[in-house]
Write a protein that holds these residues in place. Structure first.
Motif, PDB file in Angstrom:
ATOM      1  N   LEU A  10     -25.107 -62.737 -96.544  1.00 37.67           N
ATOM      2  CA  LEU A  10     -24.967 -63.918 -97.395  1.00 37.67           C
ATOM      3  C   LEU A  10     -25.617 -65.101 -96.706  1.00 37.67           C
ATOM      4  CD1 LEU A  10     -21.299 -63.679 -98.677  1.00 37.67           C
ATOM      5  CD2 LEU A  10     -23.380 -63.445-100.031  1.00 37.67           C
ATOM      6  N   VAL A  11     -26.502 -65.790 -97.413  1.00 36.73           N
ATOM      7  CA  VAL A  11     -27.211 -66.938 -96.858  1.00 36.73           C
ATOM      8  C   VAL A  11     -27.426 -67.989 -97.947  1.00 36.73           C
ATOM      9  CG1 VAL A  11     -28.442 -65.572 -95.110  1.00 36.73           C
ATOM     10  CG2 VAL A  11     -29.479 -65.935 -97.348  1.00 36.73           C
ATOM     11  N   GLU A  12     -27.899 -69.148 -97.547  1.00 35.38           N
ATOM     12  CA  GLU A  12     -28.328 -70.166 -98.483  1.00 35.38           C
ATOM     13  C   GLU A  12     -29.827 -70.011 -98.690  1.00 35.38           C
ATOM     14  OE1 GLU A  12     -26.990 -74.219 -97.749  1.00 35.38           O
ATOM     15  OE2 GLU A  12     -28.945 -74.925 -98.441  1.00 35.38           O
ATOM     16  N   ILE A  13     -30.226 -69.874 -99.937  1.00 37.25           N
ATOM     17  CA  ILE A  13     -31.648 -69.769-100.297  1.00 37.25           C
ATOM     18  C   ILE A  13     -31.931 -70.811-101.362  1.00 37.25           C
ATOM     19  CG2 ILE A  13     -33.460 -68.304-101.279  1.00 37.25           C
ATOM     20  CD1 ILE A  13     -31.862 -65.868-100.330  1.00 37.25           C
ATOM     21  N   ASN A  14     -32.907 -71.673-101.117  1.00 33.60           N
ATOM     22  CA  ASN A  14     -33.278 -72.718-102.072  1.00 33.60           C
ATOM     23  C   ASN A  14     -32.077 -73.550-102.512  1.00 33.60           C
ATOM     24  OD1 ASN A  14     -35.949 -71.878-101.983  1.00 33.60           O
ATOM     25  ND2 ASN A  14     -35.702 -70.507-103.716  1.00 33.60           N
ATOM     26  N   GLY A  15     -31.171 -73.810-101.591  1.00 31.34           N
ATOM     27  CA  GLY A  15     -30.027 -74.670-101.883  1.00 31.34           C
ATOM     28  C   GLY A  15     -28.860 -73.979-102.550  1.00 31.34           C
ATOM     29  N   GLY A  16     -28.944 -72.678-102.773  1.00 30.95           N
ATOM     30  CA  GLY A  16     -27.851 -71.958-103.427  1.00 30.95           C
ATOM     31  C   GLY A  16     -27.487 -70.691-102.690  1.00 30.95           C
ATOM     32  N   LEU A  17     -26.450 -70.042-103.182  1.00 33.18           N
ATOM     33  CA  LEU A  17     -25.974 -68.817-102.576  1.00 33.18           C
ATOM     34  C   LEU A  17     -26.955 -67.677-102.830  1.00 33.18           C
ATOM     35  CD1 LEU A  17     -23.676 -67.353-101.095  1.00 33.18           C
ATOM     36  CD2 LEU A  17     -22.658 -66.914-103.331  1.00 33.18           C
ATOM     37  N   GLY A  18     -27.216 -66.906-101.801  1.00 33.94           N
ATOM     38  CA  GLY A  18     -28.108 -65.765-101.952  1.00 33.94           C
ATOM     39  C   GLY A  18     -27.761 -64.666-100.967  1.00 33.94           C
ATOM     40  N   MET A  19     -28.451 -63.563-101.133  1.00 35.50           N
ATOM     41  CA  MET A  19     -28.306 -62.440-100.212  1.00 35.50           C
ATOM     42  C   MET A  19     -29.683 -62.017 -99.764  1.00 35.50           C
ATOM     43  SD  MET A  19     -25.350 -60.049-101.845  1.00 35.50           S
ATOM     44  CE  MET A  19     -25.110 -59.164-100.323  1.00 35.50           C
ATOM     45  N   VAL A  20     -29.774 -61.669 -98.494  1.00 33.48           N
ATOM     46  CA  VAL A  20     -31.006 -61.125 -97.935  1.00 33.48           C
ATOM     47  C   VAL A  20     -30.726 -59.665 -97.596  1.00 33.48           C
ATOM     48  CG1 VAL A  20     -32.628 -61.201 -95.994  1.00 33.48           C
ATOM     49  CG2 VAL A  20     -31.767 -63.323 -96.980  1.00 33.48           C
ATOM     50  N   PHE A  21     -31.581 -58.799 -98.073  1.00 37.98           N
ATOM     51  CA  PHE A  21     -31.484 -57.374 -97.769  1.00 37.98           C
ATOM     52  C   PHE A  21     -32.569 -57.036 -96.764  1.00 37.98           C
ATOM     53  CE2 PHE A  21     -29.453 -57.947-101.791  1.00 37.98           C
ATOM     54  CZ  PHE A  21     -28.356 -57.095-101.742  1.00 37.98           C
ATOM     55  N   ARG A  22     -32.150 -56.397 -95.668  1.00 35.26           N
ATOM     56  CA  ARG A  22     -33.078 -56.057 -94.596  1.00 35.26           C
ATOM     57  C   ARG A  22     -33.073 -54.553 -94.358  1.00 35.26           C
ATOM     58  NH1 ARG A  22     -34.103 -60.924 -91.772  1.00 35.26           N
ATOM     59  NH2 ARG A  22     -32.544 -62.506 -92.222  1.00 35.26           N
ATOM     60  N   GLY A  23     -34.268 -54.059 -94.048  1.00 36.29           N
ATOM     61  CA  GLY A  23     -34.425 -52.702 -93.552  1.00 36.29           C
ATOM     62  C   GLY A  23     -34.815 -52.823 -92.093  1.00 36.29           C
ATOM     63  N   PRO A  24     -35.024 -51.726 -91.421  1.00 41.73           N
ATOM     64  CA  PRO A  24     -35.408 -51.799 -90.011  1.00 41.73           C
ATOM     65  C   PRO A  24     -36.653 -52.671 -89.787  1.00 41.73           C
ATOM     66  CG  PRO A  24     -34.860 -49.546 -90.610  1.00 41.73           C
ATOM     67  CD  PRO A  24     -34.884 -50.361 -91.885  1.00 41.73           C
ATOM     68  N   GLY A  25     -36.444 -53.798 -89.120  1.00 43.96           N
ATOM     69  CA  GLY A  25     -37.551 -54.661 -88.743  1.00 43.96           C
ATOM     70  C   GLY A  25     -38.163 -55.523 -89.822  1.00 43.96           C
ATOM     71  N   ARG A  26     -37.550 -55.582 -91.011  1.00 45.50           N
ATOM     72  CA  ARG A  26     -38.169 -56.408 -92.060  1.00 45.50           C
ATOM     73  C   ARG A  26     -37.187 -56.789 -93.156  1.00 45.50           C
ATOM     74  NH1 ARG A  26     -40.442 -53.127 -96.624  1.00 45.50           N
ATOM     75  NH2 ARG A  26     -39.711 -51.008 -96.279  1.00 45.50           N
ATOM     76  N   VAL A  27     -37.526 -57.869 -93.839  1.00 52.62           N
ATOM     77  CA  VAL A  27     -36.786 -58.283 -95.027  1.00 52.62           C
ATOM     78  C   VAL A  27     -37.343 -57.481 -96.196  1.00 52.62           C
ATOM     79  CG1 VAL A  27     -36.317 -60.190 -96.610  1.00 52.62           C
ATOM     80  CG2 VAL A  27     -36.331 -60.596 -94.146  1.00 52.62           C
ATOM     81  N   VAL A  28     -36.448 -56.894 -96.977  1.00 55.55           N
ATOM     82  CA  VAL A  28     -36.858 -56.062 -98.098  1.00 55.55           C
ATOM     83  C   VAL A  28     -36.796 -56.841 -99.413  1.00 55.55           C
ATOM     84  CG1 VAL A  28     -36.528 -53.828 -99.197  1.00 55.55           C
ATOM     85  CG2 VAL A  28     -35.803 -54.143 -96.858  1.00 55.55           C
ATOM     86  N   ALA A  29     -35.771 -57.680 -99.577  1.00 49.72           N
ATOM     87  CA  ALA A  29     -35.604 -58.408-100.834  1.00 49.72           C
ATOM     88  C   ALA A  29     -34.578 -59.521-100.655  1.00 49.72           C
ATOM     89  CB  ALA A  29     -35.146 -57.460-101.937  1.00 49.72           C
ATOM     90  N   THR A  30     -34.605 -60.445-101.603  1.00 54.58           N
ATOM     91  CA  THR A  30     -33.544 -61.437-101.719  1.00 54.58           C
ATOM     92  C   THR A  30     -32.983 -61.371-103.134  1.00 54.58           C
ATOM     93  OG1 THR A  30     -35.013 -63.226-102.442  1.00 54.58           O
ATOM     94  CG2 THR A  30     -34.603 -63.028-100.066  1.00 54.58           C
ATOM     95  N   VAL A  31     -31.742 -61.776-103.261  1.00 57.45           N
ATOM     96  CA  VAL A  31     -31.102 -61.877-104.573  1.00 57.45           C
ATOM     97  C   VAL A  31     -30.387 -63.215-104.616  1.00 57.45           C
ATOM     98  CG1 VAL A  31     -29.311 -60.937-106.093  1.00 57.45           C
ATOM     99  CG2 VAL A  31     -30.829 -59.382-104.857  1.00 57.45           C
TER     100      VAL A  31
ATOM    101  N   ARG B  91     -41.951 -64.397 -96.994  1.00 56.78           N
ATOM    102  CA  ARG B  91     -42.411 -64.853 -95.682  1.00 56.78           C
ATOM    103  C   ARG B  91     -41.465 -65.891 -95.062  1.00 56.78           C
ATOM    104  NH1 ARG B  91     -47.867 -65.590 -96.785  1.00 56.78           N
ATOM    105  NH2 ARG B  91     -48.011 -63.354 -96.705  1.00 56.78           N
ATOM    106  N   ALA B  92     -41.017 -66.862 -95.838  1.00 53.32           N
ATOM    107  CA  ALA B  92     -40.126 -67.902 -95.290  1.00 53.32           C
ATOM    108  C   ALA B  92     -38.803 -67.298 -94.835  1.00 53.32           C
ATOM    109  CB  ALA B  92     -39.872 -68.994 -96.318  1.00 53.32           C
ATOM    110  N   ILE B  93     -38.292 -66.337 -95.578  1.00 52.05           N
ATOM    111  CA  ILE B  93     -37.049 -65.671 -95.196  1.00 52.05           C
ATOM    112  C   ILE B  93     -37.276 -64.867 -93.920  1.00 52.05           C
ATOM    113  CG2 ILE B  93     -35.318 -63.967 -95.897  1.00 52.05           C
ATOM    114  CD1 ILE B  93     -35.210 -66.551 -97.558  1.00 52.05           C
ATOM    115  N   THR B  94     -38.387 -64.166 -93.866  1.00 51.46           N
ATOM    116  CA  THR B  94     -38.720 -63.357 -92.691  1.00 51.46           C
ATOM    117  C   THR B  94     -38.819 -64.227 -91.448  1.00 51.46           C
ATOM    118  OG1 THR B  94     -39.882 -61.776 -94.081  1.00 51.46           O
ATOM    119  CG2 THR B  94     -40.423 -61.739 -91.746  1.00 51.46           C
ATOM    120  N   GLU B  95     -39.331 -65.441 -91.625  1.00 50.90           N
ATOM    121  CA  GLU B  95     -39.505 -66.347 -90.500  1.00 50.90           C
ATOM    122  C   GLU B  95     -38.224 -67.108 -90.158  1.00 50.90           C
ATOM    123  OE1 GLU B  95     -42.882 -68.606 -91.794  1.00 50.90           O
ATOM    124  OE2 GLU B  95     -44.238 -66.903 -91.540  1.00 50.90           O
TER     125      GLU B  95
END
Length: 112
Positions: free
Chosen positions: A55-76, A99-103
């Protein structure tokens, strides 16, 4: 299901680089079925058991970041109505947009 508006819409963005729905997925039953199905199959080469969600803040709102080994796969991210029901879900899997999430440009919502 109680959290979803009956006419909730799921918008996906793979940018032509990642397989996603070609049109919005509409309706609580259909959106729930889409998420149930995606959670049981390999997604972008990552097995569900090898994926983590945060669970993270994305663009000022609640979001989720899904990660696989070594990388971000998606956001919701979600949009809610005045009654607290989810009216829209945005699933981004386009690597260019991640890219911004990955960084690391997110904030953990638990530390706010």
């Amino acid at each position: 299901m109680e959290l979803l508006s009956p006419d909730v819409a799921l918008w996906t963005d793979g940018g032509g680089k990642v397989r996603q729905a070609m049109r919005p997925v509409v309706g609580a039953q259909t959106v729930a079925a889409w998420f149930a199905a995606i959670g049981t199959v390999t997604y972008q080469g990552v097995e569900p058991a090898d994926m983590s969600a945060e669970l993270v803040e994305i663009n000022g709102g609640l979001g989720m970041v899904f990660r696989g080994p070594g990388r971000v796969v998606a956001t919701v991210t979600v949009e809610v109505d005045a009654g607290g029901r989810i009216i829209a879900i945005h699933n981004v899997a386009n690597p260019d947009k991640l890219r911004a999430i990955t960084e690391g440009a997110t904030r953990d919502v638990r530390t706010r």
